[in-house]
Each structure stands twice: as structure tokens, then as C-alpha cells.
Design an enzyme around this catalytic site. Sequence first.
Site, PDB file in Angstrom:
ATOM      1  N   LYS A  17       0.849  -1.189   0.000  1.00 56.78           N
ATOM      2  CA  LYS A  17       0.000   0.000   0.000  1.00 56.78           C
ATOM      3  C   LYS A  17       0.884   1.238   0.000  1.00 56.78           C
ATOM      4  CE  LYS A  17      -1.810   2.382   3.289  1.00 56.78           C
ATOM      5  NZ  LYS A  17      -1.783   3.747   2.688  1.00 56.78           N
ATOM      6  N   LEU A  97      -3.965   0.051   7.660  1.00 59.59           N
ATOM      7  CA  LEU A  97      -2.938   1.083   7.682  1.00 59.59           C
ATOM      8  C   LEU A  97      -3.587   2.439   7.439  1.00 59.59           C
ATOM      9  CD1 LEU A  97      -0.058  -0.574   5.593  1.00 59.59           C
ATOM     10  CD2 LEU A  97      -0.148  -0.261   8.065  1.00 59.59           C
ATOM     11  N   ASP A  98      -3.039   3.450   8.079  1.00 55.44           N
ATOM     12  CA  ASP A  98      -3.541   4.809   7.863  1.00 55.44           C
ATOM     13  C   ASP A  98      -3.328   5.234   6.422  1.00 55.44           C
ATOM     14  OD1 ASP A  98      -4.251   4.912  10.501  1.00 55.44           O
ATOM     15  OD2 ASP A  98      -2.393   5.885  11.140  1.00 55.44           O
ATOM     16  N   SER A  99      -4.051   6.275   6.035  1.00 52.13           N
ATOM     17  CA  SER A  99      -3.980   6.735   4.649  1.00 52.13           C
ATOM     18  C   SER A  99      -2.570   7.161   4.267  1.00 52.13           C
ATOM     19  CB  SER A  99      -4.966   7.893   4.437  1.00 52.13           C
ATOM     20  OG  SER A  99      -4.850   8.430   3.142  1.00 52.13           O
ATOM     21  N   ALA A 101       0.212   6.165   5.641  1.00 54.75           N
ATOM     22  CA  ALA A 101       1.209   5.126   5.902  1.00 54.75           C
ATOM     23  C   ALA A 101       1.406   4.269   4.653  1.00 54.75           C
ATOM     24  CB  ALA A 101       0.768   4.252   7.074  1.00 54.75           C
TER      25      ALA A 101
END
Length: 288
Positions: A17, A97-99, A101
Amino acid sequence: MGSAGLARLQGLFAVYKPPGLKWKHLRDTVELQLLKGLNAGKPPAPKQRVRFLLGPVEGSEEKELTLTATRVPTLIDHPLVRGLAFTSLKVGVGHRLDSQASGVLVLGVGHGRGLLTDMYNAHLTKDYTVRGLLGKATDDFCEDGRLVEKTTYGVCQLPTKCSEDSYQADAFGRAEAGIWRRGGVCWWHPPSRDAWHEKPWTGAQGAWLRRADHVTREKLDRILAVIQGSHQKALVTYSNLDLQTQEAYEMAVSGVIRPMNKSPMLITGIRCLQFAPPEFLLDFQGLP
């Protein structure tokens, strides 16, 4: 791929990602690509059915008609009639996962979705790399978040001389402090949020001004060691182990203690990879 391909879509796989992409959008993109692959396969041969068709009698000179049993393909399974064979596919996500990250996401398809639960219950260690910036704080701890606090990480050097109306402020940005000269006397203003408190400058008050950078690599390493120690104690608490037993001691030595129930993120190891103020880079391992 068709039905045979769907039967082979079983298990876990990892995808990367990039930063700035939401995990849900990534999962939906993977699901869409898998559906395209399933529907891109060659459709099976159409089923046959028997129909009685009206036609002339063979060898008859008269215009006689008869019903003849004929096998014709059925169109009920034709893609133009029924549409796409596969329209939905459930893809599970092992963690989020955070945006902002970037990293690896573990996805599961078929029976792999059930393995995601087993993987979560195993409390596997996750490795993180965090980049930080001294002197700024945001509401969500992300670089694009709303700035809620700003300061500097260093303190000004002591002035070489105290000239008339000269002013030397500290670098914290919150409470101003400094020394200046008025009427032939150097005056000192201590760091405070209150009004100015003028006191004669003796030099002793400015010991804190002599430090060029009060945030150093050594101090950061000490803080990281304290954080790691406190989290290791919390790990023992969440593991529900009796440290008086030999089994618990051996598990602690080998580093296989895991929380038995749901717990916050626990750091098992943390270190500073790079320290170049105001930027720094941390690497730490944690248990969910």
C-alpha cells in the site's frame, strides 16, 4: 479463469500500500482485478436442449409439415443474456494502515479469510518505521494534519554583550525570555507565561541559554529505552503469566510472551535509526 479459477482462489497474499491511498480503496481495487480475471475466461459450451421444429416432410411432393425433434443450444447461460458470471468476491484484510502510511497489507480470499483470524490471534510482531519532526505537533500525528502546537528544538546561545535595548529571546516560542540593557544595567526576563518580571542580570539565570540544542541523540535514546521498558512491563501484565514459574521465565528469556487478550499496541523494541534535527527516524516492533 471461470469456476475452476475461483476454486483456486484460496489462501493469503500480501500487497503493498503506497502512501496517500486508503486501505479500503486498495482492497476494492484488488477485488475488482480478481473479478476481471474470473470473467475474462472462455465461457463453457452452451447447454443443448430438444425442441420440436416445424418443417416439411422429407421426400414428400406435397406441402406437408411435420414436427421434428432437434437439439439446439440454450441461450439462458449466454453472457449477453445473464450478464457477468462473477459480480462479487469477498476479500478480507488482516490489518489496517492509515492513509498516509505505506507498507504491506495481508489479504485473504476463500478459506484464507478464516486464516486472517488465526493470524490475528497469533499476535505476530509487526515492524514499523516512523519519521518524525521536532518542533511541531498535529491533531492526528500526521504531517498533513491540523497544526496544534509549534516550537523549536534548540535554545539560543547567550549573547556576547548586552547592548542598549538589545533583546535575546528563547527558542521555545511559548514564553518569551531574554536579557537586555536599559539605563546602563542588564535586565533579565525569566521564561514565564505571565507579564514581564524585570530582574538584574547576574549571568546565573541564563544557564539554560548556554545550551545550543537541548534535544540530543543521547537524550532521545534514553527516552526510547524508558518507553521500551514500560511496554515490556505492560506486556507481562497482559500475558496473564505468573513470573514465579519456570515456564514464564523461559518464555520471557526467549521473547515469546504474547498478550492473551485484546490489548493496545505494545512496543517490544525501539531504536533510533537516524537523528538529523529537526528530523529523526525510528524503527520499532510492536504487538497488536
